[in-house]
Write a protein that holds these residues in place. Structure first.
Motif, short mmCIF file in Angstrom:
data_model
loop_
_atom_site.label_atom_id
_atom_site.label_comp_id
_atom_site.label_asym_id
_atom_site.label_seq_id
_atom_site.Cartn_x
_atom_site.Cartn_y
_atom_site.Cartn_z
N ALA A 1 0.83 -1.20 0.00
CA ALA A 1 0.00 0.00 0.00
C ALA A 1 0.86 1.26 0.00
O ALA A 1 0.53 2.25 -0.67
N LEU A 2 1.98 1.23 0.72
CA LEU A 2 2.87 2.39 0.73
C LEU A 2 3.53 2.59 -0.63
O LEU A 2 3.71 3.73 -1.09
N ILE A 3 3.88 1.49 -1.29
CA ILE A 3 4.43 1.58 -2.65
C ILE A 3 3.38 2.17 -3.60
O ILE A 3 3.68 3.03 -4.44
N THR A 4 2.14 1.72 -3.47
CA THR A 4 1.05 2.24 -4.31
C THR A 4 0.83 3.73 -4.04
O THR A 4 0.58 4.51 -4.97
N CYS A 5 0.89 4.13 -2.77
CA CYS A 5 0.75 5.55 -2.43
C CYS A 5 1.85 6.39 -3.08
O CYS A 5 1.57 7.46 -3.63
N ALA A 6 3.09 5.88 -3.01
CA ALA A 6 4.20 6.61 -3.64
C ALA A 6 4.01 6.71 -5.14
O ALA A 6 4.25 7.76 -5.75
N ALA A 7 3.55 5.62 -5.78
CA ALA A 7 3.33 5.64 -7.23
C ALA A 7 2.22 6.62 -7.60
O ALA A 7 2.36 7.42 -8.54
N GLY A 8 1.10 6.57 -6.87
CA GLY A 8 0.00 7.49 -7.17
C GLY A 8 0.39 8.94 -6.96
O GLY A 8 0.05 9.82 -7.78
N SER A 9 1.13 9.24 -5.88
CA SER A 9 1.57 10.61 -5.63
C SER A 9 2.51 11.09 -6.72
O SER A 9 2.44 12.24 -7.17
N CYS A 10 3.41 10.20 -7.15
CA CYS A 10 4.37 10.58 -8.19
C CYS A 10 3.66 10.85 -9.51
O CYS A 10 3.97 11.83 -10.20
N VAL A 11 2.71 9.99 -9.87
CA VAL A 11 1.95 10.20 -11.11
C VAL A 11 1.14 11.49 -11.03
O VAL A 11 1.05 12.27 -11.98
N MET A 12 0.54 11.73 -9.87
CA MET A 12 -0.27 12.93 -9.69
C MET A 12 0.54 14.20 -9.90
O MET A 12 0.16 15.10 -10.66
N ILE A 13 1.69 14.31 -9.24
CA ILE A 13 2.45 15.55 -9.29
C ILE A 13 3.14 15.72 -10.64
O ILE A 13 3.22 16.84 -11.17
N THR A 14 3.63 14.64 -11.23
CA THR A 14 4.29 14.77 -12.54
C THR A 14 3.28 15.07 -13.65
O THR A 14 3.58 15.81 -14.58
N SER A 15 2.08 14.49 -13.55
CA SER A 15 1.06 14.76 -14.57
C SER A 15 0.53 16.18 -14.45
O SER A 15 0.30 16.86 -15.46
N ALA A 16 0.33 16.67 -13.22
CA ALA A 16 -0.18 18.02 -13.03
C ALA A 16 0.84 19.08 -13.43
O ALA A 16 0.46 20.16 -13.91
N ALA A 17 2.13 18.79 -13.22
CA ALA A 17 3.15 19.79 -13.50
C ALA A 17 3.73 19.69 -14.92
O ALA A 17 4.45 20.59 -15.35
N SER A 18 3.40 18.62 -15.64
CA SER A 18 3.99 18.42 -16.96
C SER A 18 3.30 19.28 -18.01
O SER A 18 2.10 19.52 -17.95
N GLU A 19 4.07 19.71 -18.99
CA GLU A 19 3.55 20.48 -20.11
C GLU A 19 3.56 19.66 -21.40
O GLU A 19 3.38 20.21 -22.48
N ARG A 20 3.76 18.36 -21.28
CA ARG A 20 3.78 17.49 -22.46
C ARG A 20 2.36 17.22 -22.94
O ARG A 20 1.39 17.60 -22.30
N THR A 21 2.26 16.53 -24.05
CA THR A 21 0.95 16.18 -24.60
C THR A 21 0.27 15.14 -23.71
O THR A 21 0.95 14.38 -23.01
N PRO A 22 -1.07 15.07 -23.73
CA PRO A 22 -1.76 14.08 -22.90
C PRO A 22 -1.33 12.65 -23.18
O PRO A 22 -1.25 11.83 -22.25
N THR A 23 -1.04 12.34 -24.43
CA THR A 23 -0.60 10.97 -24.76
C THR A 23 0.73 10.65 -24.10
O THR A 23 0.91 9.55 -23.53
#
Length: 373
Positions: free
Chosen positions: A72-94
């Motif tokens: 569960a802690l690994i999943t939390c780290a993965a979700g948090s990482c995806v959340m912050i990198t997706s929100a801060a990224s300026e790349r295309t949605p794909t």
């Protein structure tokens, strides 16, 4: 009791995110946030001893809740990482989706290796999670099963903390992100203490202190996740009080504007709906004021946009509406300043402009009420 308070707060934050995702369009950031908060809430719940005993009985494997906490802690780290990198990224949605899939894939591999290492190790007597950590961290072969997940959690959440601090600001969402990032930093510190224990360095901190720090971190993360909803609720209540006098007056003049309105629903949606009613009523009021040759001539003479501060412009509109309270509904208001005065200044959004007019009108209306009394 404290464990369930933390788990309850994280569950509440997760539920709010799920509700928001159901009402609005589902996004990669929302799904990652739900995954991170839900996993962290599961970590808190798995440290409740009756639940750990129940899971050990169901799976017929002692201390299985401990490895589930790791996953569960690994999943939390993965979700948090995806959340912050997706929100801060300026790349295309794909491209963002592909990066998220890679991040989830790495986390899945690490979680699978953690499970394999646990179930291939000899079974131990059933014990509390804290006692299990105290006996097994730094105990030779068991160290290998802890190093990989702890290193992943530290690296992933360090990236989250760095991006969170970088994007924190004084806005409502920026403040919430700062509180959330503070909790993530505490999780990184707790993971570092567990890692030191795993490699055999025990003089810095004990398992109990690290577990307490992890509990405080989860509490801070839950607070940061709930902060936007709390501020939105109080902000929406304040905005409803501000716009209510103006809405009442314009609804009296144009009762047909509110036909078909559904007043029930989330508070933020109710505020937006009532602001749209005010906007429509202002348009109708301006249209009615422009009827007649005198009004048209006066408007043509004032074609230039108002060169005044936004406060003075909103006050002028509020005074025009306030002065027409006793005017017959079929008569044009002779004090209409012109349609360009209704247009919001460049620094204002539609919402902020309606709030500014409503606030000026509320001040005028309250002043008249005090004088009459």
């Amino acid at each position: 009791m404290i464990v369930w308070v933390i788990a309850g707060l994280l569950g509440l934050a997760t539920g709010l995110r799920i509700g928001w995702a159901l009402v609005n369009k589902q996004s990669l950031v929302s799904a990652a946030m739900i995954l991170a908060l839900g996993s962290l809430g599961l970590v808190a719940a798995l440290n409740w001893q009756p639940l750990t005993l129940l899971l050990d009985t169901l799976f017929r494997w002692p201390n299985v809740s401990t490895v589930m906490s790791q996953v569960a802690l690994i999943t939390c780290a993965a979700g948090s990482c995806v959340m912050i990198t997706s929100a801060a990224s300026e790349r295309t949605p794909t491209t963002i989706r592909r990066i998220a899939v890679i991040q989830y894939g790495v986390a899945a591999v690490i979680a699978m290796l953690t499970l394999v290492s646990f179930f291939t190790s000899p079974q131990q007597p059933e014990m509390a999670p804290e006692e299990y950590l105290r006996r097994n961290l730094g105990s030779g072969a068991m160290t290998l099963s802890w190093l990989l997940p702890l290193l992943y959690v530290m690296l992933a959440l360090t990236l989250v903390a760095w991006a969170g601090v970088r994007h924190s600001n004084r806005t409502r969402r920026g403040r919430a992100l700062f509180v959330f990032t503070t909790g993530v930093i505490l999780i990184v510190l707790a993971s570092a203490f567990f890692l030191l224990r795993a490699v055999g360095t025990t003089k810095f901190v004990g398992v109990g202190a690290a577990a307490t720090l992890l509990g405080c971190a989860m509490l801070v993360v839950a607070s940061g996740s709930l902060l936007p909803s709390v501020e939105d609720w109080f902000g929406a209540r304040r905005e409803l009080r501000v716009i209510q006098p103006l809405l009442d007056e314009l609804s009296r003049r144009h009762p047909n504007v509110g036909i078909g309105v559904r007043p029930r629903g989330p508070l933020l949606f109710r505020v937006a709906e009532q602001m749209s009613l005010i906007s429509d009523a202002l348009y109708l009021e301006a249209t009615r004021a422009l009827e007649g040759d005198d009004a048209v001539a006066r408007t043509e003479a004032n074609e230039e946009p108002p060169d005044v501060p936004p406060d003075e412009q909103s006050l002028r509109i509020a005074e025009w509406i306030h002065a027409g309270r006793d005017v017959d509904g079929n008569a044009a208001d002779p004090e209409f300043p012109g349609p360009l005065w209704l247009r919001q200044p460049p620094s204002y959004s539609d919402r902020e402009w309606i709030l500014a007019i409503a606030d000026q009108y509320r001040i005028l209306d309250s002043g008249v009420s005090v004088a009459a009394s």
